[in-house]
Design an enzyme around this catalytic site. Structure first.
Site, PDB file in Angstrom:
ATOM      1  N   SER A 111      -1.801   1.700  -0.116  1.00 32.28           N
ATOM      2  CA  SER A 111      -2.917   0.759  -0.011  1.00 32.28           C
ATOM      3  C   SER A 111      -2.425  -0.669  -0.219  1.00 32.28           C
ATOM      4  O   SER A 111      -2.973  -1.415  -1.029  1.00 32.28           O
ATOM      5  CB  SER A 111      -4.013   1.105  -1.032  1.00 32.28           C
ATOM      6  OG  SER A 111      -5.202   0.407  -0.765  1.00 32.28           O
ATOM      7  N   PRO A 112      -1.384  -1.082   0.509  1.00 35.33           N
ATOM      8  CA  PRO A 112      -0.771  -2.394   0.258  1.00 35.33           C
ATOM      9  C   PRO A 112      -1.639  -3.583   0.630  1.00 35.33           C
ATOM     10  O   PRO A 112      -1.361  -4.705   0.186  1.00 35.33           O
ATOM     11  CB  PRO A 112       0.492  -2.351   1.131  1.00 35.33           C
ATOM     12  CG  PRO A 112       0.131  -1.426   2.247  1.00 35.33           C
ATOM     13  CD  PRO A 112      -0.724  -0.366   1.612  1.00 35.33           C
ATOM     14  N   LEU A 113      -2.683  -3.366   1.422  1.00 31.22           N
ATOM     15  CA  LEU A 113      -3.517  -4.482   1.863  1.00 31.22           C
ATOM     16  C   LEU A 113      -4.777  -4.639   1.014  1.00 31.22           C
ATOM     17  O   LEU A 113      -5.693  -5.359   1.391  1.00 31.22           O
ATOM     18  CB  LEU A 113      -3.900  -4.285   3.335  1.00 31.22           C
ATOM     19  CG  LEU A 113      -2.716  -4.212   4.308  1.00 31.22           C
ATOM     20  CD1 LEU A 113      -3.205  -3.878   5.711  1.00 31.22           C
ATOM     21  CD2 LEU A 113      -1.935  -5.522   4.310  1.00 31.22           C
ATOM     22  N   GLY A 114      -4.809  -3.967  -0.136  1.00 28.31           N
ATOM     23  CA  GLY A 114      -5.982  -4.059  -1.008  1.00 28.31           C
ATOM     24  C   GLY A 114      -6.321  -5.489  -1.380  1.00 28.31           C
ATOM     25  O   GLY A 114      -5.482  -6.264  -1.796  1.00 28.31           O
TER      26      GLY A 114
ATOM     27  N   HIS B 235       2.900  14.301  -5.262  1.00 31.23           N
ATOM     28  CA  HIS B 235       1.800  13.397  -4.939  1.00 31.23           C
ATOM     29  C   HIS B 235       1.157  12.735  -6.156  1.00 31.23           C
ATOM     30  O   HIS B 235       0.781  11.569  -6.120  1.00 31.23           O
ATOM     31  CB  HIS B 235       0.744  14.159  -4.135  1.00 31.23           C
ATOM     32  CG  HIS B 235      -0.074  13.300  -3.236  1.00 31.23           C
ATOM     33  ND1 HIS B 235      -0.661  13.775  -2.085  1.00 31.23           N
ATOM     34  CD2 HIS B 235      -0.415  11.996  -3.296  1.00 31.23           C
ATOM     35  CE1 HIS B 235      -1.328  12.805  -1.490  1.00 31.23           C
ATOM     36  NE2 HIS B 235      -1.209  11.719  -2.204  1.00 31.23           N
TER      37      HIS B 235
ATOM     38  N   TYR C 226      -3.664  15.400   3.621  1.00 33.13           N
ATOM     39  CA  TYR C 226      -4.313  14.409   4.476  1.00 33.13           C
ATOM     40  C   TYR C 226      -5.058  15.128   5.594  1.00 33.13           C
ATOM     41  O   TYR C 226      -4.529  15.396   6.675  1.00 33.13           O
ATOM     42  CB  TYR C 226      -3.292  13.427   5.047  1.00 33.13           C
ATOM     43  CG  TYR C 226      -2.703  12.471   4.033  1.00 33.13           C
ATOM     44  CD1 TYR C 226      -3.246  12.353   2.753  1.00 33.13           C
ATOM     45  CD2 TYR C 226      -1.607  11.682   4.349  1.00 33.13           C
ATOM     46  CE1 TYR C 226      -2.720  11.474   1.823  1.00 33.13           C
ATOM     47  CE2 TYR C 226      -1.069  10.795   3.427  1.00 33.13           C
ATOM     48  CZ  TYR C 226      -1.618  10.712   2.163  1.00 33.13           C
ATOM     49  OH  TYR C 226      -1.084   9.829   1.245  1.00 33.13           O
TER      50      TYR C 226
END
Length: 294
Positions: free
Chosen positions: A208-211, A128, A53
């Site tokens: 990316s849970p709010l996709g 990863h 990152y």
């Protein structure tokens, strides 16, 4: 904050994905540290990072170093904070991502991550992404070796199939505690992996849970997000943001789920943390289950 478990560790039900604090478009360090401190103030005790990152070439570990500085400068107690980092991916600095899953690389990467974070053992170390050029058992075997050596306390795997979860579980046993796959209103292809994680007693950490409601930097080229869905309607009924309802829905999907939404501003993670206090009714959850965001 409501609690959930990863292996034998209890953490807040909402974590923080620290990636936006170090990649393209990142905030300045003052705001980044303030965002991490705001997460801790809100009861977040799971911080998700990775050695890859970063933005520019030669910055490997930028996010890990940032998280370590934030923890050192926080005035409260951080003894219950679990920092989960990952190894096996790289960023040449041109915006692309590489994958390297050889045992030699993973062992070196884990040791380097521990050094950057200033810990004797990494609380949770995650592979990863599977490397198609390396047999899966060899990559997972490196995690086994790291566990045996005491370099890491627990292992996780990310971006995996049900078959890879089963194989990793057979190799790692109780040392495997988590699975991190993409999962959101817009991307639900990892439902089998979620249910298998639940059966095996593994935490499932949606990235990316709010996709579909909010785009992530990993969601691909810029494009529209949804509007006027049941997530927005129920948010209005509760007087909260649609993002908070998405996270509450994810928590309702399974007791194994611990979302790790990203944030680059204190207000964003403060809003996300509030999702742990929302109790959706069965009728509301059913309405949200039927949504297929773009």
């Amino acid at each position: 904050m409501r609690q959930r478990t990863i292996g034998n560790i209890t953490v807040g039900a909402i974590g923080l994905g620290a990636m936006p604090l170090s990649i393209e478009g990142r905030p300045d360090e003052r705001r980044a540290i303030a965002t991490l401190h705001a997460a801790l103030d809100a009861g977040v005790t799971l911080i998700d990072t990775a050695d890859s990152y970063h933005w520019h070439a030669g910055e490997r570990g930028h996010n890990e170093l940032l998280v370590a500085r934030a923890l050192r400068s926080y005035r409260g107690d951080t003894s219950d904070v679990l920092v989960a980092t990952k190894g096996g991916r790289g960023r040449p600095g041109d915006g692309s991502w590489t994958v390297t899953g050889t045992p030699e690389h993973l062992k070196r990467a884990a040791e380097a991550s521990a050094g950057r974070m200033g810990v004797e053992a990494i609380g949770l170390y995650q592979l990863h992404k599977p490397d198609p050029a390396v047999p899966w058992a060899e990559s997972v075997g490196a995690l086994r070796d790291l566990l045996d050596a005491g370099t890491i306390r627990a292992a996780g795997i990310s971006n995996v199939t049900t078959g890879q979860i089963r194989e990793a579980h057979a190799i790692l046993g109780d040392g495997l505690v988590s699975v991190q796959n993409q999962y959101s209103p817009a991307v639900r292809g990892s439902e089998p992996e979620l249910r298998l994680s639940e059966r095996l007693g593994l935490a499932f950490l949606p990235w990316s849970p709010l996709g579909g409601i909010t785009r992530s930097s990993l969601d691909g080229p810029p494009g529209p997000t949804s509007a006027g869905t049941a997530f927005h309607d129920i948010a209005a009924e509760h007087g909260v943001s649609p993002q908070r309802v998405v996270l509450a829905w994810l928590l309702a999907r399974s007791p194994a789920v611990i979302p790790v939404p990203g944030a680059s501003r204190p207000a964003s993670i403060q809003d996300s943390a509030g999702a742990a206090e929302i109790e959706l009714s069965e009728a509301e959850a059913a309405r949200l289950d039927d949504v297929r965001a773009p």
